[in-house]
Scaffold this active site. Structure first.
Site, mmCIF file in Angstrom:
data_model
loop_
_atom_site.group_PDB
_atom_site.id
_atom_site.type_symbol
_atom_site.label_atom_id
_atom_site.label_comp_id
_atom_site.label_asym_id
_atom_site.label_seq_id
_atom_site.Cartn_x
_atom_site.Cartn_y
_atom_site.Cartn_z
ATOM 1 N N ASP A 69 86.495 60.463 17.456
ATOM 2 C CA ASP A 69 85.776 60.324 16.187
ATOM 3 C C ASP A 69 85.791 61.614 15.365
ATOM 4 O O ASP A 69 85.308 61.631 14.234
ATOM 5 C CB ASP A 69 84.318 59.892 16.445
ATOM 6 C CG ASP A 69 84.260 58.473 17.009
ATOM 7 O OD1 ASP A 69 85.211 57.708 16.779
ATOM 8 O OD2 ASP A 69 83.270 58.140 17.680
ATOM 9 N N ARG A 113 82.727 58.389 8.589
ATOM 10 C CA ARG A 113 83.229 59.718 8.989
ATOM 11 C C ARG A 113 84.157 60.302 7.925
ATOM 12 O O ARG A 113 84.257 61.524 7.781
ATOM 13 C CB ARG A 113 83.906 59.644 10.352
ATOM 14 C CG ARG A 113 82.942 59.138 11.432
ATOM 15 C CD ARG A 113 83.254 59.598 12.804
ATOM 16 N NE ARG A 113 82.536 58.785 13.779
ATOM 17 C CZ ARG A 113 81.282 58.998 14.179
ATOM 18 N NH1 ARG A 113 80.597 60.021 13.711
ATOM 19 N NH2 ARG A 113 80.717 58.189 15.066
HETATM 20 C C1 S3P Z 1 82.429 54.284 21.047
HETATM 21 C C2 S3P Z 1 83.696 54.464 21.487
HETATM 22 C C3 S3P Z 1 84.812 54.867 20.638
HETATM 23 C C4 S3P Z 1 84.330 55.517 19.347
HETATM 24 C C5 S3P Z 1 83.215 54.753 18.709
HETATM 25 C C6 S3P Z 1 82.037 54.594 19.657
HETATM 26 C C7 S3P Z 1 81.401 53.797 21.990
HETATM 27 O O1 S3P Z 1 85.588 53.731 20.308
HETATM 28 O O2 S3P Z 1 85.393 55.656 18.449
HETATM 29 O O3 S3P Z 1 82.774 55.412 17.544
HETATM 30 O O4 S3P Z 1 80.204 53.899 21.682
HETATM 31 O O5 S3P Z 1 81.787 53.300 23.048
HETATM 32 P P1 S3P Z 1 86.707 53.175 21.330
HETATM 33 O O6 S3P Z 1 86.014 52.968 22.597
HETATM 34 O O7 S3P Z 1 87.192 51.892 20.763
HETATM 35 O O8 S3P Z 1 87.747 54.240 21.351
#
Ligand code: S3P
Length: 436
Positions: A323, A396
């Site tokens: 992120d 973001r």
């Molecule tokens: C998150 C996992 C990430 C991240 C998202 C929040 C989570 O996504 O980008 O903002 O809370 O598990 P991905 O698991 O799809 O990479």
């Protein structure tokens, strides 16, 4: 949502700040408290659109979640894994991928009950097959647009069986969905990831008493065995390092700055940005370290650094800073040399296609960015001039463009700036406070 903010470059950042609670942990706190037995006390919850979408869906599922007020602890009394009722209404997950994907896993094993999940325009276009496909191997009955791969998603709760699943992408959302489904399956469920993604679900389930085991030298095999009850706990949510990241980078790059960011989560599956800051030669110190409710936390003091160096991001580090790529793209524009972000295809299926959107928007300031299929090549030492830019609805991106504007000559305008409410509702107030 066409709110425009003006940000003027040329100033500096000074002060002490406490960023809002961790978004990932906030979602998990609500979900796991709902399926635990007894009372859970939640402190430090992120009062922003995404976790509030999770709260709203859980209320529609019959969980008694009180009205959540900013900065006020609250309690949830769960009554175990079968607490859910079949909702009369559609479950609207808003912009939140975490809400939709974790609920898919949570609800797949609710035998005899039906659920429909939708999101906003962005979420309805994001890939859900990565969750519905492995869940179907466990016996899940999930359908949706484009062969089950996009929302609206329909779930027909069914008996699940544990199995061994290798996930093709390192995604904590996918892993967490499978682990939550595993709680209702017969037998153990083993999830094997290609690289380690954030492990908040594993830590929290363990703290609540679940039988969860981390295996393999690299800890990429997580095994959950159903049967042990989850017992309500006290959860103290630290500040979100993904929100702190904006100030960590801004204070590093904007001349004459120093910012102390208090109480942020330093879980090693989230701290890839610190490795990149080390490679850049940033000037920061971590102080007041401790462990709270199984999560490492600390405060970070960041001062402007001169002669920042270009960096490369590739391979297994990606999930630990996934992120932070938008703000690190801004950082790369002010480093000496050519920075490269590789293996970052996942960025194309976030709230927006963040590779395309960041390249498109930062070029308006004068950034030199080449877009590749799986990443970006950024030539540093840019001179930014003020520009009219657009978050394209991505939280973001909005916040990264605000920091980019601080580094531009003149006053920039950011459209759809309030997208930041998804994860950081007080972002603009904090920006004003630090730049005053
Ligand atoms: C998150 C996992 C990430 C991240 C998202 C929040 C989570 O996504 O980008 O903002 O809370 O598990 P991905 O698991 O799809 O990479």
């Amino acid at each position: 949502m066409n709110n425009i903010r003006t940000v003027t470059g040329g100033g500096n950042l000074k002060g002490k700040i406490k960023v809002p609670g961790d978004k990932s942990i906030s979602h998990r706190a609500l979900i796991i408290a709902s399926i635990a037995e007894g009372e859970t006390l939640i402190e430090g919850f992120l009062h922003s659109e995404d976790p509030l979408s999770t709260a709203d869906c859980l209320r529609k599922l019959g969980i008694n979640i009180p009205h959540i007020k900013e900065d006020q602890p609250f309690k949830i009394s769960g009554s175990g894994l079968d607490s859910f009722k079949e909702p009369k209404e559609i479950l609207n997950c808003g912009n939140s991928g975490t809400t939709m994907r974790l609920l898919m896993g949570l609800l797949a094993g609710q035998e005899g009950k039906n659920f429909i999940l939708i999101g906003d325009d962005s979420l309805n276009d994001r890939p859900m097959g990565r969750v519905s496909k492995p869940l179907s191997l466990m016996g899940g009955r999930i359908s949706g647009r484009e062969n089950g791969s996009k929302a609206p998603i329909s779930i027909e709760g069914n008996k699940l069986k544990g199995c061994v699943i290798g996930t093709p992408v390192a995604s904590a959302q996918v892993k967490s969905a499978l682990l939550l489904a595993g709680l209702k399956a017969s037998g153990s469920t083993s999830v094997i990831e290609p690289a380690s993604s954030r492990d908040h679900t594993e830590r929290m389930l363990k703290a609540f008493g679940a039988d969860i085991e981390i295996r393999g030298e690299l800890g990429r095999n997580i095994v959950i065995t159903p049967g042990k009850p989850l017992i309500g706990q006290k959860i103290l949510i630290p500040g979100d390092i993904s929100s702190a990241a904006f100030w960590m980078i801004a204070a590093s790059i904007v001349p004459n700055s120093e910012v102390l960011i208090k109480n942020i989560g330093l879980n090693p599956t989230r701290t890839g940005i610190l490795n990149v800051m080390d490679a850049m030669g940033c000037n920061y110190e971590i102080v007041e370290k401790s462990i709270i409710a199984g999560e490492p936390i600390g405060s970070i003091n960041v001062k402007t650094a001169n002669n920042l160096r270009a960096f490369t991001i590739e391979g297994d580090i990606l999930p630990t800073l996934i992120d932070e790529i938008p703000i690190l793209t801004v950082a790369a524009c002010f480093c000496k040399g050519v920075s490269e972000i590789k293996d970052a295809k996942e960025l194309r299926v976030k709230e927006t296609d963040r590779l395309k959107v960041m390249a498109r928007q930062l070029r308006k300031f004068g950034a030199k960015i080449l877009e590749k299929e799986d990443g970006l090549i950024i030539t540093g030492e840019s001179k930014f001039n003020a520009a009219d830019v657009d978050s394209e609805t991505d939280h973001r991106v909005a916040m990264s463009l605000a920091i980019a504007s601080l580094l531009a000559k003149g006053s920039s305008k950011i459209s759809r700036a309030d997208a930041s409410k998804v994860s950081y509702p007080t972002f603009w107030d904090d920006l004003a406070k630090l730049t005053n």
